[in-house]
Design a protein around this motif. Sequence first.
Motif, PDB file in Angstrom:
ATOM      1  N   THR A 164       0.843  -1.196   0.000  1.00 23.49           N
ATOM      2  CA  THR A 164       0.000   0.000   0.000  1.00 23.49           C
ATOM      3  C   THR A 164       0.878   1.245   0.000  1.00 23.49           C
ATOM      4  OG1 THR A 164      -0.130   0.072   2.421  1.00 23.49           O
ATOM      5  CG2 THR A 164      -1.867  -1.131   1.266  1.00 23.49           C
ATOM      6  N   THR A 165       0.242   2.362  -0.346  1.00 17.80           N
ATOM      7  CA  THR A 165       0.905   3.664  -0.339  1.00 17.80           C
ATOM      8  C   THR A 165       0.123   4.612   0.552  1.00 17.80           C
ATOM      9  OG1 THR A 165       1.728   3.362  -2.599  1.00 17.80           O
ATOM     10  CG2 THR A 165       1.689   5.609  -1.737  1.00 17.80           C
ATOM     11  N   SER A 166       0.803   5.206   1.514  1.00 21.04           N
ATOM     12  CA  SER A 166       0.183   6.228   2.362  1.00 21.04           C
ATOM     13  C   SER A 166       0.377   7.586   1.692  1.00 21.04           C
ATOM     14  CB  SER A 166       0.833   6.237   3.756  1.00 21.04           C
ATOM     15  OG  SER A 166       0.549   5.039   4.435  1.00 21.04           O
ATOM     16  N   LEU A 167      -0.725   8.231   1.336  1.00 20.12           N
ATOM     17  CA  LEU A 167      -0.664   9.512   0.646  1.00 20.12           C
ATOM     18  C   LEU A 167      -0.458  10.644   1.642  1.00 20.12           C
ATOM     19  CD1 LEU A 167      -3.505   9.046  -1.991  1.00 20.12           C
ATOM     20  CD2 LEU A 167      -1.052   8.622  -2.244  1.00 20.12           C
ATOM     21  N   LEU A 168       0.374  11.619   1.248  1.00 19.94           N
ATOM     22  CA  LEU A 168       0.715  12.741   2.122  1.00 19.94           C
ATOM     23  C   LEU A 168       0.380  14.048   1.421  1.00 19.94           C
ATOM     24  CD1 LEU A 168       4.158  11.231   3.185  1.00 19.94           C
ATOM     25  CD2 LEU A 168       2.023  11.120   4.476  1.00 19.94           C
ATOM     26  N   SER A 169       1.152  15.070   1.668  1.00 18.02           N
ATOM     27  CA  SER A 169       0.893  16.394   1.092  1.00 18.02           C
ATOM     28  C   SER A 169       1.499  16.514  -0.303  1.00 18.02           C
ATOM     29  CB  SER A 169       1.496  17.462   2.006  1.00 18.02           C
ATOM     30  OG  SER A 169       2.896  17.260   2.143  1.00 18.02           O
ATOM     31  N   GLN A 170       1.231  17.643  -0.945  1.00 21.21           N
ATOM     32  CA  GLN A 170       1.789  17.898  -2.268  1.00 21.21           C
ATOM     33  C   GLN A 170       3.203  18.464  -2.149  1.00 21.21           C
ATOM     34  OE1 GLN A 170      -0.821  20.433  -4.575  1.00 21.21           O
ATOM     35  NE2 GLN A 170      -1.792  18.669  -5.555  1.00 21.21           N
ATOM     36  N   ILE A 171       3.961  18.278  -3.235  1.00 15.87           N
ATOM     37  CA  ILE A 171       5.308  18.833  -3.317  1.00 15.87           C
ATOM     38  C   ILE A 171       5.460  19.504  -4.680  1.00 15.87           C
ATOM     39  CG2 ILE A 171       6.294  16.672  -4.203  1.00 15.87           C
ATOM     40  CD1 ILE A 171       8.861  17.355  -2.685  1.00 15.87           C
ATOM     41  N   SER A 172       6.188  20.614  -4.699  1.00 13.15           N
ATOM     42  CA  SER A 172       6.438  21.333  -5.946  1.00 13.15           C
ATOM     43  C   SER A 172       7.907  21.186  -6.329  1.00 13.15           C
ATOM     44  CB  SER A 172       6.090  22.816  -5.794  1.00 13.15           C
ATOM     45  OG  SER A 172       6.475  23.535  -6.950  1.00 13.15           O
ATOM     46  N   PHE A 173       8.142  20.951  -7.628  1.00 14.49           N
ATOM     47  CA  PHE A 173       9.507  20.822  -8.128  1.00 14.49           C
ATOM     48  C   PHE A 173      10.070  22.137  -8.645  1.00 14.49           C
ATOM     49  CE2 PHE A 173       7.714  16.463  -9.330  1.00 14.49           C
ATOM     50  CZ  PHE A 173       8.044  15.916  -8.100  1.00 14.49           C
ATOM     51  N   GLY A 174       9.289  23.210  -8.592  1.00 15.04           N
ATOM     52  CA  GLY A 174       9.761  24.509  -9.071  1.00 15.04           C
ATOM     53  C   GLY A 174       9.719  24.595 -10.583  1.00 15.04           C
ATOM     54  N   ASN A 175      10.440  25.565 -11.119  1.00 18.56           N
ATOM     55  CA  ASN A 175      10.388  25.839 -12.558  1.00 18.56           C
ATOM     56  C   ASN A 175      11.572  25.270 -13.322  1.00 18.56           C
ATOM     57  OD1 ASN A 175       7.955  27.349 -12.336  1.00 18.56           O
ATOM     58  ND2 ASN A 175       9.139  29.130 -11.621  1.00 18.56           N
ATOM     59  N   GLY A 176      12.470  24.583 -12.649  1.00 19.98           N
ATOM     60  CA  GLY A 176      13.629  24.012 -13.334  1.00 19.98           C
ATOM     61  C   GLY A 176      13.289  22.717 -14.050  1.00 19.98           C
ATOM     62  N   ASP A 177      14.324  22.094 -14.604  1.00 18.19           N
ATOM     63  CA  ASP A 177      14.112  20.831 -15.322  1.00 18.19           C
ATOM     64  C   ASP A 177      14.817  19.653 -14.632  1.00 18.19           C
ATOM     65  OD1 ASP A 177      16.727  21.469 -15.842  1.00 18.19           O
ATOM     66  OD2 ASP A 177      16.524  21.548 -18.027  1.00 18.19           O
ATOM     67  N   SER A 178      15.238  19.851 -13.391  1.00 19.35           N
ATOM     68  CA  SER A 178      15.843  18.746 -12.643  1.00 19.35           C
ATOM     69  C   SER A 178      15.682  18.986 -11.150  1.00 19.35           C
ATOM     70  CB  SER A 178      17.328  18.588 -13.002  1.00 19.35           C
ATOM     71  OG  SER A 178      18.075  19.698 -12.537  1.00 19.35           O
ATOM     72  N   LYS A 179      15.603  17.910 -10.414  1.00 19.79           N
ATOM     73  CA  LYS A 179      15.539  17.982  -8.954  1.00 19.79           C
ATOM     74  C   LYS A 179      16.306  16.792  -8.372  1.00 19.79           C
ATOM     75  CE  LYS A 179      13.653  20.307  -6.496  1.00 19.79           C
ATOM     76  NZ  LYS A 179      14.097  21.566  -5.822  1.00 19.79           N
ATOM     77  N   LYS A 180      16.919  17.043  -7.191  1.00 16.79           N
ATOM     78  CA  LYS A 180      17.650  15.990  -6.482  1.00 16.79           C
ATOM     79  C   LYS A 180      17.211  15.962  -5.028  1.00 16.79           C
ATOM     80  CE  LYS A 180      21.918  16.390  -9.229  1.00 16.79           C
ATOM     81  NZ  LYS A 180      23.388  16.659  -9.151  1.00 16.79           N
ATOM     82  N   TYR A 181      16.831  14.798  -4.581  1.00 19.13           N
ATOM     83  CA  TYR A 181      16.456  14.623  -3.169  1.00 19.13           C
ATOM     84  C   TYR A 181      17.225  13.432  -2.579  1.00 19.13           C
ATOM     85  CZ  TYR A 181      12.375  17.491  -4.393  1.00 19.13           C
ATOM     86  OH  TYR A 181      11.543  18.498  -4.837  1.00 19.13           O
ATOM     87  N   ASN A 182      17.670  13.620  -1.364  1.00 15.64           N
ATOM     88  CA  ASN A 182      18.160  12.501  -0.545  1.00 15.64           C
ATOM     89  C   ASN A 182      17.201  12.342   0.627  1.00 15.64           C
ATOM     90  OD1 ASN A 182      20.338  12.082  -2.207  1.00 15.64           O
ATOM     91  ND2 ASN A 182      21.825  13.082  -0.876  1.00 15.64           N
ATOM     92  N   VAL A 183      16.803  11.109   0.878  1.00 14.07           N
ATOM     93  CA  VAL A 183      15.835  10.841   1.944  1.00 14.07           C
ATOM     94  C   VAL A 183      16.480   9.890   2.963  1.00 14.07           C
ATOM     95  CG1 VAL A 183      13.525  10.019   2.489  1.00 14.07           C
ATOM     96  CG2 VAL A 183      13.985  11.037   0.238  1.00 14.07           C
ATOM     97  N   PHE A 184      16.541  10.331   4.193  1.00 12.10           N
ATOM     98  CA  PHE A 184      17.118   9.520   5.270  1.00 12.10           C
ATOM     99  C   PHE A 184      15.963   8.968   6.120  1.00 12.10           C
ATOM    100  CE2 PHE A 184      20.009  12.917   4.052  1.00 12.10           C
ATOM    101  CZ  PHE A 184      21.143  12.199   3.714  1.00 12.10           C
ATOM    102  N   THR A 185      15.828   7.660   6.106  1.00 16.58           N
ATOM    103  CA  THR A 185      14.657   6.999   6.686  1.00 16.58           C
ATOM    104  C   THR A 185      15.044   6.117   7.864  1.00 16.58           C
ATOM    105  OG1 THR A 185      13.615   6.959   4.502  1.00 16.58           O
ATOM    106  CG2 THR A 185      12.684   5.519   6.190  1.00 16.58           C
ATOM    107  N   PHE A 186      14.237   6.197   8.904  1.00 23.91           N
ATOM    108  CA  PHE A 186      14.411   5.340  10.075  1.00 23.91           C
ATOM    109  C   PHE A 186      13.090   4.617  10.338  1.00 23.91           C
ATOM    110  CE2 PHE A 186      17.056   9.081  10.383  1.00 23.91           C
ATOM    111  CZ  PHE A 186      18.314   8.557  10.633  1.00 23.91           C
TER     112      PHE A 186
END
Length: 237
Positions: A164-186
Amino acid sequence: MNSILNSLAGPNGLILFGALISTIGVIWSSVQQNDVNKNLTLQSETIISQSLELGLKAKKIEDKNEVIIRKSDELLDKGRIIEDLNIEILNHTTGGDSFPELTFINLDNQRNIATLGVYNSSEKYNVLDVEMRISDIDDKTVKTLQSMFAKENTIKQALVKTKTTSLLSQISFGNGDSKKYNVFTFTRNNDFTQKIRLKKIDGKWLKATQITSKNEVIMEHIDEGFPRNKEGGIDWS
């Protein structure tokens, strides 16, 4: 008659007496030997009988040992079953080998927005006590401890059920053509690092994502058409 008596009183008598004594000795010896033979035969029969009894007792002991060994094997098998059940109970309590993935739902290529979701791909175990800290690599503002753990950068989910997938809030990627995220999960069972790389190609957002735990890659997905380096790999930097 006198001549016979006189003969017996002489040497001939001694010879005859000796012969009689010898004959009696042979007969006595033969009788004694027969008694000895009888005793030996009885002793042999007794030994054979005792040997047979010992053989029967040994067979009974062997049979009992086989029963004991069989029951011991059964106990070992039951012990393994109990051990496996305990491990399975522990896995359901901690989350086993499950892991959460931060994903984007209903990605809008026109407005450059998407709905954040936490996905559990496991078919057996729930993900428990999820805490994700999202780091926007493209954000050049000075990072502080307070900003890194700010509420808007942190996701907490007590439970994400299997498949299953728990849905959360919206996120915006801005006006560029690339995005980078690092996610640290516990989570209750482990900690993970997820790298998300987004590229907008011909008006469509493409994604490459990789999840590692203890420096081991446990999940990787790359959209078809996502740009690769000269070696054909993904630039995860």
